[in-house]
Design an enzyme around this catalytic site. Structure first.
Site, PDB file in Angstrom:
ATOM      1  N   ARG A  42       0.856  -1.192   0.000  1.00 56.13           N
ATOM      2  CA  ARG A  42       0.000   0.000   0.000  1.00 56.13           C
ATOM      3  C   ARG A  42       0.887   1.234   0.000  1.00 56.13           C
ATOM      4  O   ARG A  42       1.965   1.244   0.621  1.00 56.13           O
ATOM      5  CB  ARG A  42      -0.879   0.044   1.250  1.00 56.13           C
ATOM      6  CG  ARG A  42      -2.111  -0.833   1.185  1.00 56.13           C
ATOM      7  CD  ARG A  42      -3.147  -0.297   0.201  1.00 56.13           C
ATOM      8  NE  ARG A  42      -4.345  -1.113   0.165  1.00 56.13           N
ATOM      9  CZ  ARG A  42      -4.557  -2.106  -0.707  1.00 56.13           C
ATOM     10  NH1 ARG A  42      -3.663  -2.420  -1.614  1.00 56.13           N
ATOM     11  NH2 ARG A  42      -5.701  -2.775  -0.684  1.00 56.13           N
TER      12      ARG A  42
ATOM     13  N   HIS B 282      -1.044   0.750  -9.528  1.00 51.97           N
ATOM     14  CA  HIS B 282      -1.793  -0.104  -8.594  1.00 51.97           C
ATOM     15  C   HIS B 282      -2.554  -1.214  -9.332  1.00 51.97           C
ATOM     16  O   HIS B 282      -3.772  -1.351  -9.189  1.00 51.97           O
ATOM     17  CB  HIS B 282      -2.764   0.726  -7.732  1.00 51.97           C
ATOM     18  CG  HIS B 282      -3.246  -0.041  -6.528  1.00 51.97           C
ATOM     19  ND1 HIS B 282      -3.527   0.542  -5.327  1.00 51.97           N
ATOM     20  CD2 HIS B 282      -3.483  -1.374  -6.334  1.00 51.97           C
ATOM     21  CE1 HIS B 282      -3.926  -0.383  -4.455  1.00 51.97           C
ATOM     22  NE2 HIS B 282      -3.908  -1.560  -5.059  1.00 51.97           N
TER      23      HIS B 282
END
Ligand code: NDP
Ligand code: OXD
Length: 323
Positions: A238, A286
Site C-alpha cells: 500500500r 496499482h
C-alpha cells in the site's frame, strides 16, 4: 437473500456490470442489487460484496450478516468508522496470488538482470553488456510473508534467489521453516532481516503499525554489501506504507539503488510527482494483482452457501489488528 454489490473505484477491472454478471452466474436464483443502479430495501440485504464503498453505506443495512471485501487489503474499508460489527471476509485466492507472484518475480528479475540499464543503453543505440550475477548471489527479503508473500517466495526460491520472509507474529516452527526460506518474526528481528536484504519486496497490509514504515530509517538498515551495489525497493502493498520524500532522497544519495512502486501515498499518482520521471523508479498504476471477478464471485458464492448451512466463514479479518 439479497446480495448488495457496492463498488466505487476507477479502473476497467472494477466495472460493476462485469462483477454483477459473475455474481449472477455464481448465485443463480438469488437477488443481486447494485448500489447506485438498482432500487432495493436496505432491510432485505444480508450480504454485501464491496470495494471501497461510500463511507456510511454499510451502516444503513439493518439485517446485514457478512461483508465481503473484493480485494485482499481492507484498509480503505476499515477507514469507515461506521462499519457495522458483522464479520468481514477478505480475498485470499489462487488467482490473486498468481498475479502478485508474476509482479514480484517480474520486478525482482528486472532489477537483478539490470534491465533498466539495458533499456537505457538501447535508447542510445549502445551495445553495453553488464555483469550478470547468479540469482544465488542476490538476497530477497519479503516484508509481509502472508498469503501473497508466501506464494511469491516459493517461486523466487525456485529461481535460485536467497529468500527470507518477515511476519509480524511467529508463524513457523523455527526448526521447520518453509522450504528454502529463512524466517524472521516480530519487530525485534526486523533489523536482522533488513541487514541481509538486497531486494526488499513489501507485501504488508496498511495498519496503524505499518503506516509510514518505509522511511529513511528503514532503508538505511538494508544490506550495503550486495552485488547490486545498492538495495532495491519493490512496494506492491500500500502507498500509505511509504514516505515518498524519503524514497526520493534515498535514491538520490545512494541509500537506495532503484525502486518499483505499484502503490502511492496518493492515487492516482499526481502528475507533478517526481517519481514519474525519476530514472531509477518504475511506476505501475496499482495493478500488481487485479481482483478477478470470475474466481472471486465463485469463492464468495461458495462461502455464502456454506455459511447458510451453518459453516464457518473463511479468511475473516481481525479488525483489532487492521488486517
Ligand atoms: P496477509 O494478511 O495474508 O499477509 C500480510 C503479512 O504482513 C503477514 O505475514 C503479516 O504478519 C505481515 N504483517 C502484518 N503487520 C505487520 C507489521 N506491523 N510488520 C511487518 N509485517 C506485518 O495479506 P496478503 O498477503 O493477502 O496481502 C498483503 C497486502 O497486499 C494487502 O493487505 C494489500 O494491501 C496488498 N495488495 C496489493 C495489491 C496490488 O495490486 N498492489 C493486490 C492485493 C493485495 P503475520 O503473518 O504475523 O500476520
Ligand atoms: C487488493 C488490491 O488489496 O487490489 O486486493 O489492492
Amino acid at each position: 437473500m439479497t446480495l448488495l454489490l457496492a463498488i466505487e473505484s476507477g479502473g476497467d477491472n472494477w466495472s460493476t456490470e462485469r462483477w454483477r454478471s459473475h455474481f449472477a452466474d455464481a448465485l443463480p436464483g438469488r437477488r443481486i442489487v447494485v448500489h447506485g443502479a438498482d432500487a432495493y430495501r436496505p432491510g432485505d440485504v444480508r450480504f454485501a460484496a464491496v470495494w471501497k464503498p461510500p463511507h456510511g453505506l454499510l451502516a444503513t443495512l439493518p439485517r446485514l450478516e457478512v461483508m465481503f471485501n473484493l480485494g485482499a487489503g481492507v484498509d480503505a474499508l476499515l477507514a469507515d468508522l461506521s462499519l457495522p460489527a458483522v464479520p468481514l471476509v477478505r480475498v485470499i485466492n489462487a488467482d490473486l496470488a498468481q498475479r502478485m507472484t508474476e509482479y514480484v518475480t517480474l520486478h525482482v528479475l528486472l532489477h537483478h538482470r539490470r534491465l533498466p540499464t539495458l533499456i537505457h543503453a538501447q535508447s542510445l543505440c549502445q551495445w553495453a553488456p553488464k555483469t550478470q550475477w547468479a540469482a544465488s548471489a542476490v538476497r530477497v527479503g519479503i516484508l509481509g510473508f502472508g498469503a501473497l508473500g508466501q506464494d511469491a517466495g516459493e517461486v523466487l526460491v525456485r529461481l535460485g534467489f536467497k529468500v527470507a520472509g518477515f511476519t509480524r507474529s511467529p508463524k513457523y516452527d523455527a526448526s521447520r521453516p518453509p522450504d528454502g526460506i529463512e524466517m524472521f518474526a516480530g519487530a525485534a528481528r526486523l533489523p536482522a532481516f533488513l541487514a541481509r536484504t538486497d531486494i526488499l519486496v513489501v507485501l504488508t497490509p496498511l495498519t496503524s503499525e505499518t503506516r509510514g514504515m518505509l522511511d529513511r530509517r528503514l532503508f538505511s538498515q538494508l544490506a550495503r554489501d550486495g552485488v547490486l551495489g545498492a538495495p532495491v525497493l519493490i512496494n506492491a502493498g500500500r502507498g500509505g506504507l511509504q514516505v515518498e520524500a524519503d524514497i526520493l532522497a534515498c535514491l538520490d544519495d545512494g541509500t537506495l539503488g532503484a525502486a518499483s512502486l505499484d502503490v502511492f501515498e496518493r492515487e492516482p499518482l499526481p502528475v507533478d510527482s517526481p517519481l514519474w520521471t525519476h530514472p531509477n523508479v518504475i511506476v505501475t498504476p496499482h495493478n500488481a494483482a487485479d481482483s478477478d471477478p470470475a474466481s472471486i464471485a465463485l469463492d464468495i458464492a461458495g462461502q455464502i452457501i456454506d455459511y447458510e448451512r451453518g459453516g464457518k466463514l473463511q479468511h475473516t479479518v481481525q479488525r483489532e489488528l487492521g488486517y
